[in-house]
Write an enzyme that holds these catalytic residues in place. Structure first.
Site, PDB file in Angstrom:
ATOM      1  N   HIS A  18       8.433   2.568  -7.215  1.00 35.73           N
ATOM      2  CA  HIS A  18       9.844   2.172  -7.203  1.00 35.73           C
ATOM      3  C   HIS A  18      10.239   1.740  -8.610  1.00 35.73           C
ATOM      4  O   HIS A  18       9.453   1.864  -9.555  1.00 35.73           O
ATOM      5  CB  HIS A  18      10.122   1.114  -6.136  1.00 35.73           C
ATOM      6  CG  HIS A  18       9.350  -0.176  -6.297  1.00 35.73           C
ATOM      7  ND1 HIS A  18       9.421  -0.956  -7.420  1.00 35.73           N
ATOM      8  CD2 HIS A  18       8.482  -0.807  -5.467  1.00 35.73           C
ATOM      9  CE1 HIS A  18       8.653  -2.025  -7.274  1.00 35.73           C
ATOM     10  NE2 HIS A  18       8.058  -1.946  -6.090  1.00 35.73           N
ATOM     11  N   HIS A  21       7.802  -0.487 -10.738  1.00 35.71           N
ATOM     12  CA  HIS A  21       6.643   0.204 -11.317  1.00 35.71           C
ATOM     13  C   HIS A  21       7.099   1.091 -12.484  1.00 35.71           C
ATOM     14  O   HIS A  21       6.437   1.171 -13.520  1.00 35.71           O
ATOM     15  CB  HIS A  21       5.960   1.114 -10.291  1.00 35.71           C
ATOM     16  CG  HIS A  21       5.614   0.437  -8.998  1.00 35.71           C
ATOM     17  ND1 HIS A  21       5.971   0.952  -7.787  1.00 35.71           N
ATOM     18  CD2 HIS A  21       4.940  -0.701  -8.744  1.00 35.71           C
ATOM     19  CE1 HIS A  21       5.534   0.151  -6.832  1.00 35.71           C
ATOM     20  NE2 HIS A  21       4.907  -0.855  -7.379  1.00 35.71           N
ATOM     21  N   CYS A 126      -3.352 -14.975   1.381  1.00 31.47           N
ATOM     22  CA  CYS A 126      -2.150 -14.129   1.388  1.00 31.47           C
ATOM     23  C   CYS A 126      -2.607 -12.704   1.109  1.00 31.47           C
ATOM     24  O   CYS A 126      -3.159 -12.427   0.046  1.00 31.47           O
ATOM     25  CB  CYS A 126      -1.152 -14.572   0.324  1.00 31.47           C
ATOM     26  SG  CYS A 126       0.146 -13.335   0.097  1.00 31.47           S
ATOM     27  N   CYS A 129      -0.932 -11.017  -1.972  1.00 29.12           N
ATOM     28  CA  CYS A 129      -1.509 -11.394  -3.272  1.00 29.12           C
ATOM     29  C   CYS A 129      -2.979 -11.029  -3.331  1.00 29.12           C
ATOM     30  O   CYS A 129      -3.554 -11.008  -4.402  1.00 29.12           O
ATOM     31  CB  CYS A 129      -1.457 -12.892  -3.507  1.00 29.12           C
ATOM     32  SG  CYS A 129       0.152 -13.603  -3.589  1.00 29.12           S
ATOM     33  N   CYS A 144       3.193 -18.111   1.543  1.00 30.29           N
ATOM     34  CA  CYS A 144       2.671 -17.862   0.211  1.00 30.29           C
ATOM     35  C   CYS A 144       3.731 -18.211  -0.836  1.00 30.29           C
ATOM     36  O   CYS A 144       4.900 -17.862  -0.665  1.00 30.29           O
ATOM     37  CB  CYS A 144       2.281 -16.381   0.138  1.00 30.29           C
ATOM     38  SG  CYS A 144       2.382 -15.704  -1.496  1.00 30.29           S
ATOM     39  N   HIS A 147       5.058 -14.562  -2.317  1.00 26.97           N
ATOM     40  CA  HIS A 147       5.734 -13.589  -1.448  1.00 26.97           C
ATOM     41  C   HIS A 147       6.534 -14.237  -0.330  1.00 26.97           C
ATOM     42  O   HIS A 147       7.284 -13.557   0.359  1.00 26.97           O
ATOM     43  CB  HIS A 147       4.708 -12.640  -0.825  1.00 26.97           C
ATOM     44  CG  HIS A 147       4.043 -11.781  -1.837  1.00 26.97           C
ATOM     45  ND1 HIS A 147       2.881 -12.155  -2.470  1.00 26.97           N
ATOM     46  CD2 HIS A 147       4.394 -10.590  -2.354  1.00 26.97           C
ATOM     47  CE1 HIS A 147       2.540 -11.216  -3.330  1.00 26.97           C
ATOM     48  NE2 HIS A 147       3.433 -10.263  -3.286  1.00 26.97           N
ATOM     49  N   LYS A 294      15.690  -9.140  -4.437  1.00 28.73           N
ATOM     50  CA  LYS A 294      14.319  -8.768  -4.766  1.00 28.73           C
ATOM     51  C   LYS A 294      14.019  -7.385  -4.178  1.00 28.73           C
ATOM     52  O   LYS A 294      14.455  -7.095  -3.055  1.00 28.73           O
ATOM     53  CB  LYS A 294      13.402  -9.822  -4.123  1.00 28.73           C
ATOM     54  CG  LYS A 294      11.996  -9.815  -4.601  1.00 28.73           C
ATOM     55  CD  LYS A 294      11.307 -11.081  -4.062  1.00 28.73           C
ATOM     56  CE  LYS A 294       9.898 -11.196  -4.555  1.00 28.73           C
ATOM     57  NZ  LYS A 294       8.909 -10.342  -4.105  1.00 28.73           N
ATOM     58  N   LYS A 297      10.387  -3.804   0.739  1.00 28.74           N
ATOM     59  CA  LYS A 297      10.307  -2.669   1.657  1.00 28.74           C
ATOM     60  C   LYS A 297      11.302  -2.810   2.788  1.00 28.74           C
ATOM     61  O   LYS A 297      11.790  -1.827   3.317  1.00 28.74           O
ATOM     62  CB  LYS A 297       8.903  -2.611   2.260  1.00 28.74           C
ATOM     63  CG  LYS A 297       7.886  -2.019   1.351  1.00 28.74           C
ATOM     64  CD  LYS A 297       6.620  -1.738   2.128  1.00 28.74           C
ATOM     65  CE  LYS A 297       5.525  -1.354   1.167  1.00 28.74           C
ATOM     66  NZ  LYS A 297       4.220  -1.391   1.733  1.00 28.74           N
TER      67      LYS A 297
HETATM   68  N1  MSP Z   1      -2.608  -3.863  -8.165  1.00 28.66           N
HETATM   69  C1  MSP Z   1      -2.045  -5.013  -8.739  1.00 28.66           C
HETATM   70  C2  MSP Z   1      -2.246  -5.033 -10.236  1.00 28.66           C
HETATM   71  C3  MSP Z   1      -3.670  -4.942 -10.683  1.00 28.66           C
HETATM   72  S1  MSP Z   1      -3.769  -4.861 -12.406  1.00 28.66           S
HETATM   73  C4  MSP Z   1      -5.352  -5.083 -12.750  1.00 28.66           C
HETATM   74  C5  MSP Z   1      -0.551  -5.039  -8.434  1.00 28.66           C
HETATM   75  N2  MSP Z   1       0.005  -3.862  -8.131  1.00 28.66           N
HETATM   76  S2  MSP Z   1       1.546  -3.611  -7.725  1.00 28.66           S
HETATM   77  O1  MSP Z   1       1.627  -2.267  -7.238  1.00 28.66           O
HETATM   78  O2  MSP Z   1       1.997  -4.644  -6.865  1.00 28.66           O
HETATM   79  O3  MSP Z   1       2.334  -3.540  -9.050  1.00 28.66           O
HETATM   80  C6  MSP Z   1       2.483  -4.614  -9.816  1.00 28.66           C
HETATM   81  C7  MSP Z   1       3.300  -4.347 -11.056  1.00 28.66           C
HETATM   82  O4  MSP Z   1       4.458  -3.522 -10.831  1.00 28.66           O
HETATM   83  C8  MSP Z   1       3.869  -5.658 -11.531  1.00 28.66           C
HETATM   84  O5  MSP Z   1       2.977  -6.431 -12.228  1.00 28.66           O
HETATM   85  C9  MSP Z   1       4.970  -5.178 -12.388  1.00 28.66           C
HETATM   86  O6  MSP Z   1       4.401  -4.733 -13.587  1.00 28.66           O
HETATM   87  C10 MSP Z   1       5.520  -3.992 -11.616  1.00 28.66           C
HETATM   88  N3  MSP Z   1       6.626  -4.415 -10.754  1.00 28.66           N
HETATM   89  C11 MSP Z   1       6.663  -4.380  -9.381  1.00 28.66           C
HETATM   90  N4  MSP Z   1       7.881  -4.825  -8.970  1.00 28.66           N
HETATM   91  C12 MSP Z   1       8.627  -5.158 -10.015  1.00 28.66           C
HETATM   92  C13 MSP Z   1       9.946  -5.605 -10.208  1.00 28.66           C
HETATM   93  N5  MSP Z   1      10.763  -5.841  -9.214  1.00 28.66           N
HETATM   94  N6  MSP Z   1      10.374  -5.771 -11.488  1.00 28.66           N
HETATM   95  C14 MSP Z   1       9.578  -5.498 -12.553  1.00 28.66           C
HETATM   96  N7  MSP Z   1       8.342  -5.090 -12.400  1.00 28.66           N
HETATM   97  C15 MSP Z   1       7.804  -4.976 -11.175  1.00 28.66           C
HETATM   98  O7  MSP Z   1       0.029  -6.096  -8.515  1.00 28.66           O
END
Ligand code: MSP
Length: 656
Positions: A18, A21, A126, A129, A144, A147, A294, A297
């Site tokens: 999304h 990412h 959680c 997390c 949590c 979240h 935020k 899903k």
């Molecule tokens: N798998 C862990 C990270 C492990 S790294 C060794 C994780 N994954 S995640 O799929 O949840 O993606 C996390 C990352 O996606 C966040 O740290 C951030 O970089 C990015 N983002 C996810 N949602 C976001 C926003 N709403 N805004 C900005 N970045 C975001 O955590």
């Protein structure tokens, strides 16, 4: 040669890509492209995080094995990155052998340092997390702190990592390396966390299997964060190998603020224990909300699809907007209107106009070929423009290098606007009427075209396609074009980049203006109709299909129906029809569901009953409570009875 090794977090495969990412990955890509352009020995890594309870549960909910789910979702990530022009050098999956080997190696190093011991752990867990919390960390009852989702009490034997040993050394490291955690605000947060005292960390799990086994004790899998963080190193192969020697330590782990503690505390402590060098910088970017909400899903309107936007408005426009709108490090709010606003003002107008006007005059007055630079040099207007170009080359450089792409773009737009002003002020169309001023006219047009080259090269990290297009339009194609595209411009070469007589492309509109009608049409397709912002999606409560409507066997086969046993049941506050249940559906963890059966059953009547359960219903949030499936009941309007099986069958048994 300066090294530059940048990483993104590896993304969980329980969700498809999304906006959030895409943001991290685009930012890392732009920084990597910049560093390649200035000649650094650059490496850019992204990948997927495929182990852990969260992934195991998401797979089970879809009737897949965790690896099957990962195999599917990883393709979505790869495709998205390809579509968004992400030029990563490597892509790591934590299920790859090369990764597992390095995780085991690091574990053994930490163990050899005397920092692993066995004990048992109890706490509030959680799943989102993948972390334990103390009672005092929880918010709003038992939720949590990150979240706000419900945590569950877990108790298990575990190996601990003696993290408590490393607090002082970590603080020393922060003091010696002031740029280790950036931006500054996040550093303060981390320092005070470490100062409050580090506890030993539980680093293995026995309650589920989907992970890398602890070397020497296969009953345990390694805690998913220990596994995941190691990706930054495992992607470089063995710790004594060539790639590792060439690229480690990482220059920058670019991360979202939600995972700062893992990167700025856990990871460095692990590395200190393993006797390996620490990364240079953990750079934390902010959090995007979508029109104030935020990204979640359960709220489809926040699920901005980067592929879709890229297709509709152009990948470069999306990349530009995301990196220009919010300085890296600050939170931002995404709005489609702001995206279109910047597109029209800065891309269609400022940059697009500069390109089309420069080419129009060049086509008209220079017969479509690069003219010479000559007379008229030294005149004030040329001199000023050249001075601005030189300053901007430096300024943009310094800002990209300081992780400030937004300010780099701001600087580049100073030159874009100056270029437009230059064409207005020098009025080439007037000069063209006076044959005696031919040299001057050539020089002006040449200078305008040189501005395009310079701008193209500076925007290339953020807008690679646009840069390539502009360079091709000014006759820089083939090797020359590639060279220009991938090298940062030199201030003292401004004005001398183009090849005399090279054929120019036609005047082109790179970013067609989005008028009101098109804006309305785009918004209509971008914003889902079924969910307005601010209103959580509630599980549909539609009337059943008209009697007699047929479904195919395949359609029926898509339903994952199972026997479920009710473990707990309680009312949902302020919702007289709803009960919140946890049910055993034969997975490692119970599921939580919200059922509209409170008027027909008291909670205590339900505990221990076996019911029929639809396990692959899309999760929904009902009155703020997540519901992961549905219990089947009889009765169209009011609930008249509960579904059941006629003998005692284990939870999880398939129904077909
Ligand atoms: N798998 C862990 C990270 C492990 S790294 C060794 C994780 N994954 S995640 O799929 O949840 O993606 C996390 C990352 O996606 C966040 O740290 C951030 O970089 C990015 N983002 C996810 N949602 C976001 C926003 N709403 N805004 C900005 N970045 C975001 O955590």
């Amino acid at each position: 040669m300066t090294r530059f090794y940048i990483t993104t977090p590896i993304y969980y495969v329980n969700d498809v890509p999304h906006l959030g990412h895409a943001y991290t990955t685009i930012a890392a890509d732009a920084l990597a492209r910049f560093h390649r352009a200035i000649g650094d020995d650059t490496r850019f890594l992204t990948g997927t995080d495929e182990h852990g309870l969260k992934v195991e549960q998401a797979a089970a909910a879809r009737g897949l094995s965790p690896l099957q789910l990962a195999d599917q979702v990883v393709e979505r990530f790869r495709d998205t990155w390809k579509q968004l022009d992400i030029a990563n050098d490597d892509f790591i999956r934590t299920t790859e052998t090369r990764h597992k080997q390095v995780v085991a190696d690091i574990w053994k190093r930490i163990e050899a340092a005397g920092d692993i011991y066995k004990g048992s752990y109890e706490g509030w867990y959680c799943v989102s997390c993948e972390a334990y919390y103390g009672e005092g960390d929880l918010v709003e009852g038992k939720r949590c702190p990150v979240h706000k989702s419900e945590v569950s009490w877990l108790s298990e034997p575990t190996y601990f990592f003696r993290m408590s040993r490393y607090g002082d050394r970590l603080l020393e490291h922060f003091a010696k390396h002031p740029s280790f955690v950036q931006p500054e605000g996040y550093k303060n947060e981390v320092v005070s966390f470490v100062k409050s005292g580090l506890r030993d960390l539980s680093v293995s799990r026995t309650t589920f299997k989907w992970g890398i086994p602890v070397p020497g004790d296969e009953e345990h899998v390694i805690y998913v964060w220990i596994d995941a963080l190691t990706n930054y190193m495992s992607a470089l192969g063995a710790i004594d190998g060539d790639l590792h020697r060439r690229h480690w330590p990482a220059t920058c782990h670019l991360i979202g603020k939600d995972i700062l503690k893992f990167h700025a505390v856990y990871w460095p402590c692990m590395l200190l224990s393993a006797g390996l060098p620490l990364p240079e910088t953990v750079f934390t970017h902010g959090w995007w909300t979508v029109r104030g909400e935020k990204i979640s899903k359960s709220m489809p309107a926040t699920r901005v699809d980067p592929n879709r936007l890229g297709e509709d408005i152009g990948v470069d426009a999306l990349r530009y907007y995301l990196l220009r709108e919010v300085p890296l490090g600050l939170d931002g709010d995404f709005s489609y209107e702001a995206l279109i606003g910047r597109y029209n003002a800065e891309l269609a107008n400022d940059l697009g106009n500069l390109v089309s006007r420069s080419l129009t005059v060049a086509q008209k007055f220079c017969a479509g070929a690069v003219p010479p630079r000559s007379a008229g040099r030294g005149e004030q207007s040329h001199g000023e423009l050249e001075q601005v170009a030189r300053e901007v080359i430096q300024d943009a450089h310094d800002n990209y290098a300081a992780y400030a792409p937004s300010r780099a773009l701001e600087a580049i737009w100073r030159l874009v606007r100056e270029g437009n002003r230059y064409i207005n002020n020098t009025e080439p169309w007037k000069l063209a009427k006076d044959p005696a001023r031919r040299d001057e006219l050539d020089h002006i047009i040449r200078t305008a075209l040189e501005v395009l080259v310079c701008v193209a090269r500076m925007v290339a990290p953020v807008m690679p396609k646009t840069a390539e297009q502009i360079l091709a339009l000014v006759g820089m194609v083939g090797e020359r074009g590639q060279e220009a595209m991938h090298r940062w411009p030199q201030a003292d070469r401004f004005g001398a980049e183009l090849e005399l007589g090279a054929p120019l492309g036609p005047s082109t509109i790179l970013f067609p203006r989005i008028d009101e009608a098109r804006q309305a049409a785009l918004l209509e397709t971008w914003i889902p109709k079924d969910a307005r912002i601010g209103e959580p999606q509630v599980a549909p409560q539609e009337a059943p299909a008209a009697d007699g409507a047929e479904v195919t066997f395949d359609e029926f086969g898509r339903m994952d129906l199972r026997v479920a046993r009710v473990l707990t049941a309680e009312p949902v506050p302020k919702a007289k029809k709803l009960l919140k249940l946890t049910v055993d559906v034969g997975e490692a963890q119970p599921r939580q569901v919200v059922a509209g059966i409170a008027e027909a059953f008291r909670p205590e009547e339900l505990i221990g009953r076996s019911v029929i359960f639809l396990a692959n219903l899309k999760p929904a949030t009902i009155r703020g409570v997540t519901s992961q499936g549905m219990i089947l009941a009889a009765g169209a309007d009011a609930v008249l009875g509960l579904s059941a099986v006629d003998r005692d069958l284990p939870p999880g048994t398939r129904i077909r």
